[in-house]
Design an enzyme around this catalytic site. Structure first.
Site, short mmCIF file in Angstrom:
data_model
loop_
_atom_site.label_atom_id
_atom_site.label_comp_id
_atom_site.label_asym_id
_atom_site.label_seq_id
_atom_site.Cartn_x
_atom_site.Cartn_y
_atom_site.Cartn_z
N ALA A 8 3.98 25.25 59.19
CA ALA A 8 3.18 24.99 58.01
C ALA A 8 2.37 23.71 58.07
O ALA A 8 3.03 22.82 58.33
CB ALA A 8 3.72 25.43 56.70
N CYS A 9 1.20 23.67 57.60
CA CYS A 9 0.50 22.48 57.52
C CYS A 9 -0.27 22.30 56.36
O CYS A 9 -0.23 23.45 55.71
CB CYS A 9 -0.52 22.06 58.68
SG CYS A 9 -2.00 23.29 58.95
N GLY A 10 -0.98 21.17 55.97
CA GLY A 10 -1.63 21.07 54.79
C GLY A 10 -2.60 22.14 54.47
O GLY A 10 -2.51 22.59 53.31
N GLY A 12 -3.00 24.98 56.81
CA GLY A 12 -3.00 26.18 57.48
C GLY A 12 -3.85 26.52 58.48
O GLY A 12 -3.73 27.71 59.03
N VAL A 41 1.09 25.20 53.56
CA VAL A 41 2.16 24.73 53.02
C VAL A 41 2.26 25.60 51.67
O VAL A 41 3.24 26.03 51.35
CB VAL A 41 2.32 23.26 52.76
CG1 VAL A 41 3.25 22.90 51.68
CG2 VAL A 41 2.45 22.43 53.89
#
Length: 97
Positions: A8-10, A12, A41
């Site tokens: 997951a990243c800020g 996506g 996230v």
């Protein structure tokens, strides 16, 4: 054993896809079968308890409230296979190499 994981990243998009590829490479190296998805996230917080591991930047780990079976793994360097491997080994109680 098959692990279900999320990168997951800020937002996506691109970085979570790159993290996913690194995580996949490390699981293969360790001989562990894994199904890895990637998303933002925000999305990951909503589905976290459906997964065994969630890989995020250390700055996001405090945003997750998960059950005891879900491990939230915070990474300093999202693209470091060495760090990813160390964190996977730690999470699965595997000896360090």
């Amino acid at each position: 054993m098959k692990i279900k994981a999320i990168a997951a990243c800020g937002n996506g998009m691109g970085s979570s896809q790159m993290i996913k590829m690194k995580i996949n490479k490390v699981f293969k190296k360790l001989g562990i079968e894994a199904e890895i998805g990637h998303m933002s996230v925000g999305e990951a917080k909503g589905v976290a308890n459906n997964y065994d591991m969630i890989f995020v930047s250390e700055t996001f780990t405090s945003q997750f409230r998960t059950g005891k079976d879900t491990k939230v793994i915070g990474l300093k360097n999202l693209l470091s296979e060495k760090e990813i491997e160390a964190k996977i080994r730690e999470a699965l109680d595997m000896p360090a190499e």
